[in-house]
Design a protein around this motif. Structure first.
Motif, PDB file in Angstrom:
ATOM      1  N   PHE A  66       0.804  -1.215   0.000  1.00 44.83           N
ATOM      2  CA  PHE A  66       0.000   0.000   0.000  1.00 44.83           C
ATOM      3  C   PHE A  66       0.842   1.273   0.000  1.00 44.83           C
ATOM      4  O   PHE A  66       0.281   2.375   0.072  1.00 44.83           O
ATOM      5  CB  PHE A  66      -0.938  -0.002   1.211  1.00 44.83           C
ATOM      6  CG  PHE A  66      -2.031  -1.027   1.099  1.00 44.83           C
ATOM      7  CD1 PHE A  66      -3.046  -0.878   0.163  1.00 44.83           C
ATOM      8  CD2 PHE A  66      -2.042  -2.145   1.914  1.00 44.83           C
ATOM      9  CE1 PHE A  66      -4.057  -1.819   0.043  1.00 44.83           C
ATOM     10  CE2 PHE A  66      -3.047  -3.091   1.807  1.00 44.83           C
ATOM     11  CZ  PHE A  66      -4.062  -2.931   0.871  1.00 44.83           C
ATOM     12  N   THR A  67       2.143   1.150  -0.093  1.00 41.50           N
ATOM     13  CA  THR A  67       3.018   2.327  -0.171  1.00 41.50           C
ATOM     14  C   THR A  67       3.925   2.302  -1.398  1.00 41.50           C
ATOM     15  O   THR A  67       4.274   3.360  -1.923  1.00 41.50           O
ATOM     16  CB  THR A  67       3.896   2.456   1.090  1.00 41.50           C
ATOM     17  OG1 THR A  67       4.675   1.256   1.261  1.00 41.50           O
ATOM     18  CG2 THR A  67       3.039   2.691   2.328  1.00 41.50           C
ATOM     19  N   ASP A  68       4.328   1.121  -1.841  1.00 35.28           N
ATOM     20  CA  ASP A  68       5.183   1.025  -3.019  1.00 35.28           C
ATOM     21  C   ASP A  68       4.398   1.453  -4.261  1.00 35.28           C
ATOM     22  O   ASP A  68       3.293   0.959  -4.518  1.00 35.28           O
ATOM     23  CB  ASP A  68       5.692  -0.412  -3.176  1.00 35.28           C
ATOM     24  CG  ASP A  68       6.662  -0.547  -4.337  1.00 35.28           C
ATOM     25  OD1 ASP A  68       7.850  -0.235  -4.156  1.00 35.28           O
ATOM     26  OD2 ASP A  68       6.218  -0.961  -5.430  1.00 35.28           O
ATOM     27  N   GLN A  69       4.951   2.367  -5.039  1.00 33.83           N
ATOM     28  CA  GLN A  69       4.251   2.925  -6.186  1.00 33.83           C
ATOM     29  C   GLN A  69       3.945   1.865  -7.253  1.00 33.83           C
ATOM     30  O   GLN A  69       2.893   1.894  -7.900  1.00 33.83           O
ATOM     31  CB  GLN A  69       5.063   4.070  -6.796  1.00 33.83           C
ATOM     32  CG  GLN A  69       5.164   5.292  -5.898  1.00 33.83           C
ATOM     33  CD  GLN A  69       3.792   5.857  -5.543  1.00 33.83           C
ATOM     34  OE1 GLN A  69       2.933   6.038  -6.399  1.00 33.83           O
ATOM     35  NE2 GLN A  69       3.587   6.136  -4.267  1.00 33.83           N
ATOM     36  N   VAL A  70       4.876   0.941  -7.433  1.00 41.46           N
ATOM     37  CA  VAL A  70       4.658  -0.119  -8.422  1.00 41.46           C
ATOM     38  C   VAL A  70       3.492  -0.993  -8.002  1.00 41.46           C
ATOM     39  O   VAL A  70       2.607  -1.323  -8.820  1.00 41.46           O
ATOM     40  CB  VAL A  70       5.936  -0.962  -8.610  1.00 41.46           C
ATOM     41  CG1 VAL A  70       5.665  -2.163  -9.513  1.00 41.46           C
ATOM     42  CG2 VAL A  70       7.058  -0.111  -9.197  1.00 41.46           C
ATOM     43  N   GLN A  71       3.444  -1.368  -6.727  1.00 39.97           N
ATOM     44  CA  GLN A  71       2.370  -2.234  -6.250  1.00 39.97           C
ATOM     45  C   GLN A  71       1.029  -1.505  -6.215  1.00 39.97           C
ATOM     46  O   GLN A  71      -0.013  -2.104  -6.503  1.00 39.97           O
ATOM     47  CB  GLN A  71       2.718  -2.780  -4.860  1.00 39.97           C
ATOM     48  CG  GLN A  71       3.967  -3.633  -4.824  1.00 39.97           C
ATOM     49  CD  GLN A  71       3.898  -4.813  -5.782  1.00 39.97           C
ATOM     50  OE1 GLN A  71       2.820  -5.327  -6.091  1.00 39.97           O
ATOM     51  NE2 GLN A  71       5.049  -5.251  -6.262  1.00 39.97           N
ATOM     52  N   ILE A 131      -5.026  -9.825   0.757  1.00 42.02           N
ATOM     53  CA  ILE A 131      -5.610  -8.657   0.100  1.00 42.02           C
ATOM     54  C   ILE A 131      -6.594  -9.091  -0.980  1.00 42.02           C
ATOM     55  O   ILE A 131      -7.700  -8.551  -1.098  1.00 42.02           O
ATOM     56  CB  ILE A 131      -4.500  -7.768  -0.492  1.00 42.02           C
ATOM     57  CG1 ILE A 131      -3.657  -7.149   0.634  1.00 42.02           C
ATOM     58  CG2 ILE A 131      -5.092  -6.669  -1.369  1.00 42.02           C
ATOM     59  CD1 ILE A 131      -2.416  -6.431   0.149  1.00 42.02           C
ATOM     60  N   LEU A 132      -6.198 -10.074  -1.780  1.00 40.75           N
ATOM     61  CA  LEU A 132      -7.091 -10.590  -2.813  1.00 40.75           C
ATOM     62  C   LEU A 132      -8.342 -11.216  -2.193  1.00 40.75           C
ATOM     63  O   LEU A 132      -9.451 -11.062  -2.719  1.00 40.75           O
ATOM     64  CB  LEU A 132      -6.359 -11.620  -3.677  1.00 40.75           C
ATOM     65  CG  LEU A 132      -5.405 -11.069  -4.730  1.00 40.75           C
ATOM     66  CD1 LEU A 132      -4.589 -12.190  -5.366  1.00 40.75           C
ATOM     67  CD2 LEU A 132      -6.179 -10.316  -5.803  1.00 40.75           C
TER      68      LEU A 132
END
Length: 282
Positions: A57-62, A259-260
């Motif tokens: 929830f913080t990594d831009q790619v993710q 999460i899924l």
């Protein structure tokens, strides 16, 4: 003796459902609990941590991957419901040889293995594929540019989900009485009035149910995104596969699976609410 018979009648139904109950515990509850436990542990120290969730929830790619997945899934739901409803309307209110052929074609995708279908579509729509060669033979250049893009993923998802949505909606349209439609027309109602006042109220429940199933099917899909998706952004099903098999980061993979699961649970909640309010929707 009578007391013994009463106890037997009381507990017999529970004995019947015990095998299914233990199967649910084994195949659903245990994997979910195990994934949740693993996702809350540090990869090195096994201490409690929220870093695995913080990463997604913080990594831009993710974050891009999550947004991309939701975009593809939501667009698939909207288009599948819209096109499926149009298809169901045609089948329901037309009784001719063409409509019967359409019914047969609607059922056909359900009998084709997903992997075979995706590869077949890839051979047709990829640049240099069947469509491109047909265009070249006619003297012009045509490249669909559907490989490794959201448009391509949505198109293939629709191939699988339009028939499914159409069949569910067709079941609800079967409850629409022809007499009600004819009565509305007799008092001057046009086609749009019939649609919004008679047909749509009878299909609200199935719209929600079909949308929930289509969303759950696509938000965690793997085969189509793995074969036709690009490297960035990626669908979460492919990200989960890479975290588990390539990067061997089982803790992050567990966090992503949770999460899924939560995303799919949103659709499951909609499904349960709609069924619990069944009488109100009628």
């Amino acid at each position: 003796m009578k007391k013994s018979d009463d106890l037997q009648k009381k507990w017999t139904p529970y004995l019947y459902v015990l095998p299914a109950f233990f199967l649910i515990l084994l195949l659903i509850v245990y994997p979910v609990v195990t994934s949740l436990s693993l996702s809350l542990k540090d990869k090195v120290t096994s201490h409690f941590t929220l870093d695995n969730y913080h990463y997604f929830f913080t990594d831009q790619v993710q974050l891009g991957n999550i947004g991309y997945t939701l975009f593809v899934a939501v667009m698939t739901v909207i288009l599948a419901l819209l096109l499926g409803f149009m298809l169901a309307l045609y089948i329901r209110f037309n009784n001719n040889s063409l409509s019967k052929t359409v019914v047969a074609l609607t059922v056909l995708p359900q009998f084709i293995p997903g992997l075979v279908a995706v590869y077949s579509i890839m051979l047709v729509v990829r640049n240099g594929g069947v469509l491109s060669r047909i265009a070249q033979s006619l003297g012009f250049t045509f490249n669909p540019n559907l490989m490794y893009s959201a448009n391509g993923l949505i198109m293939v998802n629709l191939w699988f989900n339009i028939p499914f949505a159409a069949l569910l909606l067709l079941a609800s349209l079967a409850n629409v009485r022809q007499a009600s439609i004819e009565s509305a027309r007799d008092i001057g109602a046009d086609k749009w009035t019939v649609l919004f006042k008679i047909i749509l109220p009878a299909t609200y429940k199935q719209f929600f149910i079909a949308g929930a199933f289509v969303f759950m099917t696509n938000v965690g899909s793997f085969t189509t995104p793995f074969l036709m998706g690009g490297n960035n952004p990626q669908m979460l099903g492919v990200v989960l596969y890479k975290e588990f098999n390539q990067y061997l980061d089982y803790n992050k993979a567990a966090a992503l699976s949770v999460i899924l699961f939560l995303l799919c649970s949103l659709s499951a909640i909609v499904y349960v609410i709609v069924n619990l309010r069944q009488e109100k929707w009628r």
